[in-house]
Write a protein that holds these residues in place. Structure first.
Motif, PDB file in Angstrom:
ATOM      1  N   GLY A   1     104.400  76.859   2.772  1.00 32.87           N
ATOM      2  CA  GLY A   1     105.838  76.999   2.892  1.00 32.87           C
ATOM      3  C   GLY A   1     106.144  77.725   4.204  1.00 32.87           C
ATOM      4  O   GLY A   1     105.284  77.875   5.056  1.00 32.87           O
ATOM      5  N   GLU A   2     107.392  78.191   4.330  1.00 28.05           N
ATOM      6  CA  GLU A   2     107.724  78.934   5.534  1.00 28.05           C
ATOM      7  C   GLU A   2     107.195  80.360   5.385  1.00 28.05           C
ATOM      8  O   GLU A   2     107.524  81.069   4.455  1.00 28.05           O
ATOM      9  CB  GLU A   2     109.237  78.946   5.761  1.00 28.05           C
ATOM     10  N   LEU A   3     106.340  80.752   6.312  1.00 30.98           N
ATOM     11  CA  LEU A   3     105.740  82.083   6.295  1.00 30.98           C
ATOM     12  C   LEU A   3     106.439  82.929   7.353  1.00 30.98           C
ATOM     13  O   LEU A   3     106.549  82.529   8.502  1.00 30.98           O
ATOM     14  CB  LEU A   3     104.247  81.994   6.602  1.00 30.98           C
TER      15      LEU A   3
ATOM     16  N   ILE B   1     103.004  85.259  15.979  1.00 29.97           N
ATOM     17  CA  ILE B   1     102.952  83.976  15.278  1.00 29.97           C
ATOM     18  C   ILE B   1     102.260  84.200  13.946  1.00 29.97           C
ATOM     19  O   ILE B   1     101.190  84.804  13.891  1.00 29.97           O
ATOM     20  CB  ILE B   1     102.176  82.931  16.103  1.00 29.97           C
ATOM     21  N   THR B   2     102.873  83.705  12.878  1.00 30.00           N
ATOM     22  CA  THR B   2     102.297  83.827  11.534  1.00 30.00           C
ATOM     23  C   THR B   2     101.996  82.436  11.008  1.00 30.00           C
ATOM     24  O   THR B   2     102.756  81.502  11.242  1.00 30.00           O
ATOM     25  CB  THR B   2     103.287  84.535  10.595  1.00 30.00           C
ATOM     26  N   GLY B   3     100.895  82.297  10.292  1.00 22.60           N
ATOM     27  CA  GLY B   3     100.575  81.008   9.703  1.00 22.60           C
ATOM     28  C   GLY B   3      99.358  81.088   8.809  1.00 22.60           C
ATOM     29  O   GLY B   3      98.638  82.086   8.793  1.00 22.60           O
ATOM     30  N   GLN B   4      99.145  80.004   8.065  1.00 16.22           N
ATOM     31  CA  GLN B   4      97.982  79.899   7.193  1.00 16.22           C
ATOM     32  C   GLN B   4      96.842  79.280   7.983  1.00 16.22           C
ATOM     33  O   GLN B   4      97.016  78.291   8.687  1.00 16.22           O
ATOM     34  CB  GLN B   4      98.299  79.035   5.984  1.00 16.22           C
TER      35      GLN B   4
ATOM     36  N   THR C   1      88.063  79.338  18.194  1.00 15.73           N
ATOM     37  CA  THR C   1      89.496  79.091  18.007  1.00 15.73           C
ATOM     38  C   THR C   1      89.835  79.110  16.525  1.00 15.73           C
ATOM     39  O   THR C   1      88.982  78.913  15.680  1.00 15.73           O
ATOM     40  CB  THR C   1      89.924  77.732  18.599  1.00 15.73           C
ATOM     41  N   ILE C   2      91.124  79.346  16.273  1.00 15.22           N
ATOM     42  CA  ILE C   2      91.654  79.322  14.920  1.00 15.22           C
ATOM     43  C   ILE C   2      92.818  78.344  14.917  1.00 15.22           C
ATOM     44  O   ILE C   2      93.643  78.366  15.825  1.00 15.22           O
ATOM     45  CB  ILE C   2      92.155  80.715  14.500  1.00 15.22           C
ATOM     46  N   LEU C   3      92.887  77.483  13.911  1.00 13.92           N
ATOM     47  CA  LEU C   3      94.016  76.571  13.746  1.00 13.92           C
ATOM     48  C   LEU C   3      94.868  77.103  12.606  1.00 13.92           C
ATOM     49  O   LEU C   3      94.377  77.253  11.486  1.00 13.92           O
ATOM     50  CB  LEU C   3      93.528  75.155  13.434  1.00 13.92           C
ATOM     51  N   ILE C   4      96.138  77.432  12.915  1.00 11.40           N
ATOM     52  CA  ILE C   4      97.030  77.931  11.866  1.00 11.40           C
ATOM     53  C   ILE C   4      98.179  76.961  11.690  1.00 11.40           C
ATOM     54  O   ILE C   4      98.558  76.232  12.605  1.00 11.40           O
ATOM     55  CB  ILE C   4      97.552  79.352  12.162  1.00 11.40           C
ATOM     56  N   ARG C   5      98.744  76.953  10.467  1.00 12.66           N
ATOM     57  CA  ARG C   5      99.844  76.057  10.127  1.00 12.66           C
ATOM     58  C   ARG C   5     100.963  76.862   9.486  1.00 12.66           C
ATOM     59  O   ARG C   5     100.723  77.758   8.690  1.00 12.66           O
ATOM     60  CB  ARG C   5      99.375  74.966   9.166  1.00 12.66           C
ATOM     61  N   ASN C   6     102.182  76.514   9.858  1.00 12.89           N
ATOM     62  CA  ASN C   6     103.371  77.124   9.294  1.00 12.89           C
ATOM     63  C   ASN C   6     104.442  76.051   9.245  1.00 12.89           C
ATOM     64  O   ASN C   6     104.350  75.040   9.937  1.00 12.89           O
ATOM     65  CB  ASN C   6     103.828  78.304  10.144  1.00 12.89           C
ATOM     66  N   LYS C   7     105.432  76.253   8.416  1.00 16.31           N
ATOM     67  CA  LYS C   7     106.574  75.346   8.395  1.00 16.31           C
ATOM     68  C   LYS C   7     107.768  76.079   8.993  1.00 16.31           C
ATOM     69  O   LYS C   7     108.110  77.175   8.564  1.00 16.31           O
ATOM     70  CB  LYS C   7     106.891  74.905   6.976  1.00 16.31           C
ATOM     71  N   ILE C   8     108.358  75.468   9.987  1.00 17.90           N
ATOM     72  CA  ILE C   8     109.538  76.036  10.630  1.00 17.90           C
ATOM     73  C   ILE C   8     110.672  75.056  10.429  1.00 17.90           C
ATOM     74  O   ILE C   8     110.594  73.914  10.888  1.00 17.90           O
ATOM     75  CB  ILE C   8     109.279  76.291  12.125  1.00 17.90           C
TER      76      ILE C   8
END
Length: 135
Positions: free
Chosen positions: A129-131, A62-65, A77-84
């Motif tokens: 954006g989409e990562l 899983i990839t995200g910012q 914990t880490i909260l990551i965000r991505n656009k799919i």
């Protein structure tokens, strides 16, 4: 009057909570790599605004910012965000989960934003954006 010999010192006098915490760290993170990723004194730690990839044992990465890092010992914990496909997706990742093989930092910003938690980027011009995980 009966005199008993004193009980032997367990844990070399170390407090019980510290002993249990260290035992959990040794069980979940033997090499200490994940501990270094969330340590505030480490300059190479994970910070909000980094782009990371989380590699699991039996599922695809899983990839995200990073939006937020919650440092609470073994419960970090880490909260990551991505656009799919144009839809924003956020995922909470427990750092010390046994199925996580490693956490790779893909990209760091040139200059970090002033806040530690970036909830304000949701649905704004700053949104990710989409990562895809490629450098």
């Amino acid at each position: 009057m009966v005199m008993y010999e004193p009980l032997p010192k367990l844990r070399n006098g170390e407090p019980l909570v510290d002993y249990i915490k260290e035992a959990q760290y040794n069980k979940l993170d033997k090499k200490g790599i994940k501990r270094k990723l969330i340590d505030n004194n480490n300059p190479e730690r994970i910070r909000a605004d980094d782009v990371i990839t989380v590699v699991y044992k039996n599922q695809k990465p899983i990839t995200g910012q990073v939006i937020m890092v919650k440092r609470q010992g073994v419960a970090s914990t880490i909260l990551i965000r991505n656009k799919i496909t144009g839809l924003g997706v956020e995922t909470h990742i427990p750092v010390f989960h046994p199925n996580i093989v490693r956490i790779d930092i893909i990209r760091r910003p040139i200059k970090y934003k002033p806040r530690a938690r970036h909830y304000y980027i949701r649905n704004s011009r700053l949104d990710v954006g989409e990562l895809d995980g490629k450098k």
